[in-house]
Write an enzyme that holds these catalytic residues in place. Sequence first.
Site, PDB file in Angstrom:
ATOM      1  N   GLU A 293       0.834   9.009  -8.552  1.00  0.00           N
ATOM      2  CA  GLU A 293       0.678  10.541  -7.653  1.00  0.00           C
ATOM      3  C   GLU A 293       1.470  11.490  -7.720  1.00  0.00           C
ATOM      4  OE1 GLU A 293      -2.572   9.755  -7.947  1.00  0.00           O
ATOM      5  OE2 GLU A 293      -2.388   8.665  -9.208  1.00  0.00           O
ATOM      6  N   CYS A 327      -0.057  16.239   0.638  1.00  0.00           N
ATOM      7  CA  CYS A 327      -0.594  16.537  -0.889  1.00  0.00           C
ATOM      8  C   CYS A 327      -1.897  17.003  -0.863  1.00  0.00           C
ATOM      9  CB  CYS A 327      -0.838  15.561  -1.071  1.00  0.00           C
ATOM     10  SG  CYS A 327      -1.579  13.931  -0.992  1.00  0.00           S
TER      11      CYS A 327
HETATM   12  P1  NAP Z   1       9.693  14.213  -4.178  1.00  0.00           P
HETATM   13  O1  NAP Z   1      11.168  15.051  -4.007  1.00  0.00           O
HETATM   14  O2  NAP Z   1       9.689  13.933  -5.857  1.00  0.00           O
HETATM   15  O3  NAP Z   1      10.809  12.851  -3.762  1.00  0.00           O
HETATM   16  C1  NAP Z   1       9.373  11.604  -4.339  1.00  0.00           C
HETATM   17  C2  NAP Z   1      10.353  10.024  -3.828  1.00  0.00           C
HETATM   18  O4  NAP Z   1      10.783  10.385  -5.601  1.00  0.00           O
HETATM   19  C3  NAP Z   1      11.244   9.824  -3.047  1.00  0.00           C
HETATM   20  O5  NAP Z   1      11.814   9.120  -2.798  1.00  0.00           O
HETATM   21  C4  NAP Z   1      12.811  10.816  -3.866  1.00  0.00           C
HETATM   22  O6  NAP Z   1      13.846  10.137  -3.393  1.00  0.00           O
HETATM   23  C5  NAP Z   1      12.254  10.334  -5.225  1.00  0.00           C
HETATM   24  N1  NAP Z   1      12.986  10.779  -6.271  1.00  0.00           N
HETATM   25  C6  NAP Z   1      13.528  11.539  -6.744  1.00  0.00           C
HETATM   26  N2  NAP Z   1      14.349  11.952  -7.552  1.00  0.00           N
HETATM   27  C7  NAP Z   1      14.055  10.784  -8.339  1.00  0.00           C
HETATM   28  C8  NAP Z   1      14.302  10.531 -10.128  1.00  0.00           C
HETATM   29  N3  NAP Z   1      15.393  12.284 -10.653  1.00  0.00           N
HETATM   30  N4  NAP Z   1      14.023   9.519 -10.745  1.00  0.00           N
HETATM   31  C9  NAP Z   1      13.578   8.897  -9.447  1.00  0.00           C
HETATM   32  N5  NAP Z   1      12.644   9.343  -8.120  1.00  0.00           N
HETATM   33  C10 NAP Z   1      13.191  10.025  -7.918  1.00  0.00           C
HETATM   34  O7  NAP Z   1       8.511  14.203  -3.133  1.00  0.00           O
HETATM   35  P2  NAP Z   1       8.580  13.815  -2.169  1.00  0.00           P
HETATM   36  O8  NAP Z   1       9.070  15.336  -1.424  1.00  0.00           O
HETATM   37  O9  NAP Z   1       9.305  12.682  -1.457  1.00  0.00           O
HETATM   38  O10 NAP Z   1       6.842  14.162  -1.307  1.00  0.00           O
HETATM   39  C11 NAP Z   1       6.390  15.544  -1.632  1.00  0.00           C
HETATM   40  C12 NAP Z   1       5.171  15.470  -2.761  1.00  0.00           C
HETATM   41  O11 NAP Z   1       4.746  14.279  -2.591  1.00  0.00           O
HETATM   42  C13 NAP Z   1       4.167  16.925  -2.290  1.00  0.00           C
HETATM   43  O12 NAP Z   1       4.983  17.023  -3.927  1.00  0.00           O
HETATM   44  C14 NAP Z   1       3.149  16.119  -2.165  1.00  0.00           C
HETATM   45  O13 NAP Z   1       2.177  16.598  -2.748  1.00  0.00           O
HETATM   46  C15 NAP Z   1       3.282  14.756  -3.083  1.00  0.00           C
HETATM   47  N6  NAP Z   1       2.618  13.397  -2.539  1.00  0.00           N
HETATM   48  C16 NAP Z   1       1.138  13.533  -3.313  1.00  0.00           C
HETATM   49  C17 NAP Z   1       0.744  12.693  -2.787  1.00  0.00           C
HETATM   50  C18 NAP Z   1      -0.738  11.989  -3.553  1.00  0.00           C
HETATM   51  O14 NAP Z   1      -1.405  11.229  -3.090  1.00  0.00           O
HETATM   52  N7  NAP Z   1      -0.577  12.496  -4.303  1.00  0.00           N
HETATM   53  C19 NAP Z   1       0.402  11.893  -1.820  1.00  0.00           C
HETATM   54  C20 NAP Z   1       1.640  12.269  -0.410  1.00  0.00           C
HETATM   55  C21 NAP Z   1       2.610  13.430  -1.491  1.00  0.00           C
HETATM   56  P3  NAP Z   1      14.685  11.059  -2.415  1.00  0.00           P
HETATM   57  O15 NAP Z   1      14.224  11.154  -1.618  1.00  0.00           O
HETATM   58  O16 NAP Z   1      15.774   9.849  -2.491  1.00  0.00           O
HETATM   59  O17 NAP Z   1      14.485  12.674  -2.740  1.00  0.00           O
END
Ligand code: NAP
Length: 525
Positions: A293, A327
């Site tokens: 997601e 999001c």
């Molecule tokens: P993110 O930077 O993509 O990180 C999400 C998770 O992925 C974190 O636990 C992060 O760990 C981990 N991660 C980062 N790099 C990775 C890799 N190479 N391999 C595996 N895992 C990895 O997103 P965020 O800043 O936490 O969240 C914001 C985003 O989430 C926005 O784009 C938002 O729209 C989206 N979102 C979507 C929904 C939905 O239901 N569609 C809901 C909520 C949020 P670290 O923290 O250690 O980097």
Amino acid sequence: MPEATDYMVIPPFSNEPYIDLNDTDVRAAMKNAIERVSSEQKEYLLMIGGEKLRTDKKIKSVNPSNPDQIIGTVSKADRELVDKTMVAAWKAFETWKNTPASERVKPFLKAAQIMRDRRYELDATMILETGKNWLEADADLAEAIDFLEFYAREMLRYASQQPVVQVPGEFNQLFYIPLGVGAVIPPWNFPGAIMAGMTSAAAITGNTVILKPASDTPIIAAKFVEILRKAGLPDGVVNYLPGSGSEIGDYIVEHPRTRFIAFTGSKEVGLRINELAARHQEGQLWIKRVVLEMGGKDAVVVDATADLDAAADGAVTSAFGFQGQKCSAGSRIIAVESIYDELLEKIIERTKEITIGDVAVPENWLGPVINEQAMKRIMSYIEIGAKEARIVTGGNRAKGLNGFFIEPTVIEGVDRDARVAQEEIFGPVTALIKARDYDDAIDIANGTEYGLTGALYSTNRERIERAKRDFHVGNLYFNRKCTGALVGVQPFGGFNMSGTNSKAGGRDYLSLFLQAKSISEKIIT
Ligand code: NAP
Ligand code: MG
């Protein structure tokens, strides 16, 4: 909630009510909890197969309202510990997969009750760790409780007799069985709800889980894992493994023994996970399942027949709730020409009334953004917006505050293809776009690579009906804000680059963590 000794006694699902912030007792309890959690400053350990482990490297959880304040620290896992966790989780899977569903759901229902009992403490943890205001924090917790309750009932439904056609001379059955060990990788922005939702869905279905929390919000996740343990979840079913995404995230995703990955986060990381997980590794026995997601560039569309006060209220709440870090945030407001100026005035008026500051104080509605890097990224988008169009309110870091505060910012006269109209900013910034008419407005709304949420303000029945067909988003709302989906009521998940459309909080969701086994026995007479 009565003790769930038998699944027959679970009452039908209903959403957890929010606390009443006008109640003086509630306010006193929350203030007290914020003080207590502020002074905790504990160190949380890894949890691998029931064993608590300390490592030398730590992640510090910082209060974004006041970055000098550390909420707590957690040990940080490395790749060796991922391997160790994989072994522990597969071992736990051997028993957990054969535990009857009616038994498996019990610790999750018990955990929901513990979360209600510790509500203020958990709300306070999110207020301090993520900069959510009181209402947003409590809504996050209520949603986490909802997921536990909803998926417990759903699991019993999936475990019940499934309808297959019987043919003469055979007895036919279909069972849903779990997949194996999965990685759960949540974002920081719903550190209670999405973290607990993905974890509980993965585990209640009989899988075992490696939970890698977001590095900005590891404390609320650590508390949740402790609660599951207190609630009687067997060792090794949910393992707590903080660490950086790039360091251990890739490693977990690529691991040949990872069976599935449930991820919520950015498009960039989601696509990377999709690609890495698709690659077959030596010794890997399955095609990894991925549930992804991702982001959004959600629009609130306002047509000429709309109640403009209601539309302005909804647009502003959608744009700036939790600092626009949802999001589902209404990061575009699309208004038809004839009412554009009037709506703009109303939006500016309401945006100027927003109170900003440390969310430990309940009067502050708009809190900080999550961290310094996010603040810089958002400020650079505001600069881009100032070049591409016109900033009519906000546009600066909030003055006189120590944390990562940015004024709620409205950019008007934005072109539909501008960067600030296309890219997810994930901060308190919204772009107002002028449409020629209703049809043009829907075209603009559909004109990004995302498709998560959307709202239309209109009183024209025919347009509402057309939007049901043409407005291409996973979650569509009429005459209300485009944020705040409720578990069971509005199953949540988007189209296109917003992800795989796994509808969290819906009846299809648990099937993503299960596989079906069809069994036929010839009746020997
Ligand atoms: P993110 O930077 O993509 O990180 C999400 C998770 O992925 C974190 O636990 C992060 O760990 C981990 N991660 C980062 N790099 C990775 C890799 N190479 N391999 C595996 N895992 C990895 O997103 P965020 O800043 O936490 O969240 C914001 C985003 O989430 C926005 O784009 C938002 O729209 C989206 N979102 C979507 C929904 C939905 O239901 N569609 C809901 C909520 C949020 P670290 O923290 O250690 O980097
Ligand atoms: Mg933090």
